[in-house]
Design an enzyme around this catalytic site. Structure first.
Site, short mmCIF file in Angstrom:
data_model
loop_
_atom_site.label_atom_id
_atom_site.label_comp_id
_atom_site.label_asym_id
_atom_site.label_seq_id
_atom_site.Cartn_x
_atom_site.Cartn_y
_atom_site.Cartn_z
CG ASP A 148 -6.46 -3.02 2.79
OD1 ASP A 148 -5.42 -2.76 3.41
OD2 ASP A 148 -7.04 -2.19 2.07
CG HIS A 197 -9.34 0.13 -0.80
ND1 HIS A 197 -8.79 -0.13 0.44
CD2 HIS A 197 -10.69 0.13 -0.61
CE1 HIS A 197 -9.75 -0.28 1.33
NE2 HIS A 197 -10.91 -0.12 0.72
CB SER A 203 -0.90 0.01 1.23
OG SER A 203 -1.48 1.30 1.35
CG MET A 210 -8.43 7.07 2.47
SD MET A 210 -7.51 7.10 4.01
CE MET A 210 -6.79 5.45 3.97
CG PHE A 248 -6.24 6.35 10.17
CD1 PHE A 248 -5.73 7.63 9.96
CD2 PHE A 248 -7.55 6.21 10.59
CE1 PHE A 248 -6.52 8.75 10.19
CE2 PHE A 248 -8.35 7.32 10.83
CZ PHE A 248 -7.84 8.59 10.63
N GLY A 255 0.96 -2.24 4.25
CA GLY A 255 1.55 -0.90 4.23
C GLY A 255 2.66 -0.81 5.25
#
Ligand code: DX5
Ligand code: ZN
Length: 223
Positions: free
Chosen positions: A175, A66, A8, A37, A143, A197
């Site tokens: 995820d 995403h 990510s 986001m 987050f 991530g």
């Protein structure tokens, strides 16, 4: 069975984004996971089209986008134009989910639906044949660096049962909070694509973590 590692870029160093993209290009990773986001669907804002287009310019692997945004239909053509290969929308953000899935497919992308931790997989029963991917959120979206939610294992198993004989090719992606410590258990539960991530970018040697993740999957370390 092919297994996918999707770093990510939300956890990348945005001041050195090209460097981090090159690292992923040269690593054993399979996709770039791109978290968008809007500050409405989730309590955070990440980045939009110009950043995504810049990633696309340098990336040599597919972009797995995403969308953590409300009303994604409005922007699907533009995300496709910016270089998306797969677009995943949230079940919780789509009033007319069937229409949204068709829109993604007609734009030329593979279509995915993401489920928040509280959303049961059975709600996808009537669209499951139309999907290329289901993304199971193993944290509440918004987050990076959060703690993995244990109930995810049960949801993967539920989804595995739901697709059996109906859409066996569907990719089950996980995820949030994924890393070396839970990867083998996630594979055992039935997942085949893994977003990471923090586990990758917080390490001094991200490419090595990707390589370790890959070999942990392919050698099928017992748990
Ligand atoms: C969270 C995002 C994730 C996140 C994963 O809302 O969808 O893709 O970046 O990050 P880690 O692996 O740090 O939990
Ligand atoms: Zn994500």
């Amino acid at each position: 069975m092919k297994y996918i590692i999707a770093p990510s870029i939300l956890s990348a160093d945005f001041g050195n984004l090209q460097r981090d993209i090159e690292m992923i290009n040269q690593s054993e990773a399979d996709w770039f996971h791109v978290d968008v986001m809007d500050g409405v669907f989730v309590p955070n804002i990440s980045f939009g089209f110009p950043v995504m287009a810049a990633v696309k310019k340098h990336a040599t692997k597919p972009l797995d986008v995403h969308l953590m945004i409300v009303d994604p239909d409005k922007f699907i053509p533009e995300f496709t134009k910016a270089g998306a290969d797969r677009i995943t929308v949230h079940y919780e953000a789509c009033t007319h989910l069937h229409r949204t899935i068709q829109l993604i497919k007609s734009s030329g992308c593979k279509a995915g639906v993401a489920l928040n931790p509280h959303t049961p997989v059975t709600l996808l029963q009537d669209v499951i044949e139309d999907l290329d991917l289901v993304l199971i959120m193993s944290v509440n979206p918004g987050f990076g660096g959060q703690q993995f939610i244990h109930n995810t294992y049960k949801k993967i198993q539920d989804l595995k049962r739901l697709i059996q004989g109906v859409n066996d090719e569907l990719i089950i992606e996980v995820d949030g909070g994924v890393g070396l410590s839970n990867l083998a258990s996630l594979v055992a539960a039935g997942a085949n694509a893994f977003v990471a991530g923090n586990a990758i970018f917080a390490d001094e040697n991200p490419a090595e973590i990707i390589s370790k993740m890959k070999s942990l999957i392919t050698t099928g370390i017992s748990i």
